[in-house]
Enzyme design. Structure first.
Site, PDB file in Angstrom:
ATOM      1  N   SER A 234     -40.506 -55.953  23.876  1.00 28.46           N
ATOM      2  CA  SER A 234     -39.217 -56.578  23.641  1.00 28.46           C
ATOM      3  C   SER A 234     -39.423 -58.064  23.338  1.00 28.46           C
ATOM      4  O   SER A 234     -40.079 -58.394  22.341  1.00 28.46           O
ATOM      5  CB  SER A 234     -38.277 -56.352  24.836  1.00 28.46           C
ATOM      6  OG  SER A 234     -36.951 -56.708  24.504  1.00 28.46           O
TER       7      SER A 234
ATOM      8  N   ASP B  96     -33.972 -46.880  18.722  1.00 28.96           N
ATOM      9  CA  ASP B  96     -33.685 -48.085  19.498  1.00 28.96           C
ATOM     10  C   ASP B  96     -32.388 -48.712  18.991  1.00 28.96           C
ATOM     11  O   ASP B  96     -32.286 -49.098  17.822  1.00 28.96           O
ATOM     12  CB  ASP B  96     -34.846 -49.077  19.346  1.00 28.96           C
ATOM     13  CG  ASP B  96     -34.814 -50.197  20.378  1.00 28.96           C
ATOM     14  OD1 ASP B  96     -33.712 -50.560  20.822  1.00 28.96           O
ATOM     15  OD2 ASP B  96     -35.892 -50.717  20.724  1.00 28.96           O
TER      16      ASP B  96
ATOM     17  N   HIS C  83     -34.843 -48.240  23.441  1.00 29.04           N
ATOM     18  CA  HIS C  83     -35.614 -49.425  23.812  1.00 29.04           C
ATOM     19  C   HIS C  83     -36.472 -49.155  25.051  1.00 29.04           C
ATOM     20  O   HIS C  83     -37.608 -49.602  25.137  1.00 29.04           O
ATOM     21  CB  HIS C  83     -34.665 -50.592  24.061  1.00 29.04           C
ATOM     22  CG  HIS C  83     -35.335 -51.926  24.029  1.00 29.04           C
ATOM     23  ND1 HIS C  83     -36.068 -52.370  22.949  1.00 29.04           N
ATOM     24  CD2 HIS C  83     -35.402 -52.922  24.951  1.00 29.04           C
ATOM     25  CE1 HIS C  83     -36.541 -53.572  23.194  1.00 29.04           C
ATOM     26  NE2 HIS C  83     -36.162 -53.933  24.391  1.00 29.04           N
TER      27      HIS C  83
END
Length: 747
Positions: free
Chosen positions: A614, A689, A721
């Site tokens: 991330s 995602d 995610h």
């Protein structure tokens, strides 16, 4: 709607067979230890031992309830209870008895769980009623109310549609929930349901929180009961201004084009209204939120007597937070006070109402998050806490004039629970003395609390304590004895060492490091630098976790992690360095750490890799590209590559408007540096995602190909995610290990 009653008589779960783990060649761990492999990391039983979640104390103090993972599947949660006098435990509700097993989640529920990072199944949440005789929980898309007196459960809904955000009313007379973007109230005495909102459509939704409220403002509800069960405040959001993005979810058996309203930075947000209606839904009184429609509704709170509805209103640029006092009968509002900053205002812990009409409020106005007291008119009465950082207000005991909070006073690496006078005159008294990381859930009257504790050498434990901190009994001792799932790996377990590095401006940065147990004097080893780097997050801490790091250490790597400037829980001066400059200071701090790491006599400075997910994936790219001489390879997971692809609330808070602040956006994007990529790179991304959308990686792939850069790519069909499938998580981690074995190990 039909309601059914189920008998709930259960036996304790029996023990399950031990799972065998795969054996790989042991590289550096002690000879009498078993190597921690990726296969075993994701097998059952979980290596951290049994899991307890959602611990709560019943209103009468007699029972301690928890969500307990099963021995054969730690993520399948059942509802258990412990007697607070004897410590004896029993299962109250099996998560598979009422519905016959797992059921498919609705898209709304999938999104809610993704926003809350909930990856468990079964009973994932529950709530006690005020009387302490009933427990509410969602399961299989419906709502159940378990009666402790009769030991049965009432199924309040039985529909094909998922109900979400279920709550008891404060007095316990009703159950409420959201179905098809409308709020419903279920009368428990009459066993009748009533819809109290109206007007939902394809773009208009009632009683729900929008995407950015969930993902970036930590507000997961869109309605609030008044204390007397007579009124409900609720949001009405209109998503029509939000641009539609076509996102392709690629799954193993289908490719789905999803037209998703996603508020990219600089685009329109939802428009939001706040209304108040009664339990029959007869009329809505709309609250005056001001003349500017382009705001965030951060949260809402009721006064203890229900006469005032407090509203936290945040400006679009997030530099000003106003606390409004609203009359729920007329909708009129007035501004009690304003929090402001030259950079941004963090929302903090919100408002806690007091019996005298005043309230407690958290603020970073002094540089760190502390608690302040206000009277009913919004006049400041002074700070209640000082020093360190307050991370949670646990409980307020007005009768004894004291409160309990979690935070740190001496070191950000630990969390402790403290008792403090409401007057703010005395210093905080710690109720925890073990080194490590603590959290607490208190009884409503503050008479006792459930304490969770872990340390680098102790998996998470849970115990029941009296108000003065004395432990009464264990809920989960979780000892690392011979029967613990982690016992085969204890001999090779490496305790992190902690220290600090100093930046050019004198700022101290915390780090932790793990060295392979079998590393001999004079030998050098490759190193892997784990990175996150973004705001609000803290990765360096004295707590249990990081078992992937332990697996990497077993593979012969030195593992290192640094909390750069911008990380959370160190105050505003530490965090605000990211303002309009993401990808700058935090990358420089990580480079400083890498150079220090390369100078250590046990590290081969030519074989240092980096891995992050991330924001950490974004950091990995910047670190490789801005300082290609420092690294021998990196793994970038689900990276943001251009902040224009991320949402309004998060991105604009730190980076501003992408038009007005175009230069800052251009400089922060990884594409300003891709021409300098020279090290091996593995990019990983889930193909469904909806947080860091896959377009970030697609644009990166295109840019690298056009510039003739070689790289590796691994995508995961159907994964968001946070990966849900165990097979995907295991495959991902094995890819990471294999990549570093190829790029960092000496042939």
């Amino acid at each position: 709607m039909p309601n059914r009653t189920f008998s709930l008589r259960h036996l304790v779960l029996c023990a399950l067979p031990v799972l065998a783990s795969a054996q790989l060649t042991l590289m550096t761990a002690q000879s009498n230890a078993e190597e921690l492999t990726i296969d075993r990391l994701h097998a059952q039983p979980g290596l951290s031992g049994p899991s307890l979640r959602g611990a709560k104390i019943s209103p009468n103090g007699r029972l301690v309830t928890v969500l307990r993972g099963r021995a054969d599947n730690a993520s399948q949660l059942d509802l258990w209870a412990y007697d607070s006098e004897t410590g004896e435990d029993r299962m109250l509700v099996s998560s598979t008895d009422l519905t016959g097993g797992a059921s498919a989640l609705s898209e709304e529920e999938k999104n809610r769980r993704e926003r809350q990072r909930i990856y468990a199944s079964g009973i994932i949440s529950y709530q006690w009623d005020k009387q302490g005789t009933r427990i509410l929980f969602p399961l299989g898309g419906d709502i159940f109310v378990y009666n402790l007196t009769t030991d049965d459960a009432l199924r309040t809904t039985a529909t094909d549609t998922f109900e979400t955000d279920a709550k008891f009313s404060p007095q316990g007379r009703y159950v409420s929930y959201v179905r098809d973007d409308e709020v419903y109230v279920f009368d428990l005495d009459k066993e009748k349901e009533k819809r109290i909102t109206k007007g939902a459509s394809a773009t208009v939704r009632n009683g729900v929180s929008e995407f950015v409220a969930q993902e970036e403002l930590d507000r997961f509800t869109g309605y609030w009961w008044s204390p007397n069960d007579d009124l409900i405040a609720y949001t009405k959001i209109d998503e029509s201004p939000v641009p539609i993005a076509e996102r392709v979810d690629i799954n193993a058996d289908e490719i789905v084009t999803i037209r998703q309203r996603y508020p990219f930075a600089g685009s329109n947000n939802v428009t939001i209204r706040l209304g108040v209606t009664d339990v029959k839904g007869r009329r809505t009184k709309w609250i005056d939120l001001g003349d500017d429609p382009d705001i965030y509704l951060a949260d809402a709170y009721w006064s203890q007597d229900g006469s005032t509805l407090y509203v936290a209103r945040l400006t679009r640029d997030q530099k000003r937070l106003d606390l409004l006092a609203a009359n729920p009968r007329t909708g009129e509002t007035r501004v009690l006070f304003t929090e402001s900053a030259d950079t941004w205002v963090n929302l903090g812990l919100g408002l806690t109402p007091l019996s005298d009409g005043g309230f407690l409020w958290s603020s970073e106005r002094g540089g760190t998050q502390q608690l302040y007291r206000y009277d009913a008119d919004g006049n400041a009465q002074g700070a209640v806490t000082a020093g360190g950082v307050v991370t949670k207000l646990n409980c307020v005991d007005e009768d004894k004039g004291q409160l309990f909070f979690t935070g740190w006073q001496e070191s950000a690496l630990e969390r402790h629970v403290y008792r403090k006078s409401l007057t703010g005159r005395d210093g905080p008294r710690p109720l925890t003395d073990q080194a490590g990381w603590h959290s607490a859930n208190f009884a409503g009257n503050c008479d006792g609390f459930i304490l969770s504790h872990s340390s680098p050498n102790q998996p998470r434990q849970a115990s029941f304590h009296s108000q003065d901190g004395t432990r009464q009994f264990w809920l989960l001792e979780n000892r690392l004895d011979n029967d613990h799932p982690y016992s085969p790996f204890v001999d090779s377990h490496v305790t992190p060492t902690y220290g600090q590095l100093t930046t050019e401006d004198g700022t101290a940065l915390d780090y932790m490091m793990m060295k392979p147990a079998g590393l001999r004097a004079g030998d050098t080893a490759p190193a892997i630098q784990l990175v996150y780097g973004g705001p609000h997050a803290q990765r360096v801490a004295k707590r249990w976790g990081g078992l992937l790091a332990q697996a990497l250490v077993d593979q012969g790597y030195v593992v290192f992690q640094l909390d750069n400037r911008g990380a959370g829980n160190r105050g505003t001066a530490f965090e605000n360095t990211l303002y309009r400059a993401m990808g700058v200071t935090e990358v420089a701090d990580q480079a400083l750490a890498t150079r220090w790491l390369a100078d250590q006599p046990f590290v081969d400075g030519d074989r240092i890799g980096v891995y992050g997910w991330s924001y950490g994936g974004y950091m990995t790219l910047h670190m490789l590209m801005q300082n290609p001489d420092l690294y021998a390879g990196g793994v970038s997971g689900a990276p943001v590559t251009d902040w224009r692809f991320y949402d309004t609330a998060y991105t604009e808070r730190y980076m501003g408007d992408p038009v007005a602040d175009k230069d800052a956006y251009d400089a922060s994007a990884v594409f300003a540096h891709t021409d300098k990529l020279a090290d091996p790179l593995l990019i990983i991304h889930g193909m469904a995602d909806d947080n860091v959308i896959f377009q970030n990686t697609v644009k990166l792939i295109d840019d690298l190909q056009k510039k003739g850069k070689t790289f590796e790519l691994m995508t995961y069909p159907g994964e968001k995610h946070g990966f849900r499938a165990t097979t995907a998580r295991k495959h991902r981690d094995q890819m990471i290990v294999d990549f570093f074995n190829r790029t960092l190990q000496t042939p």
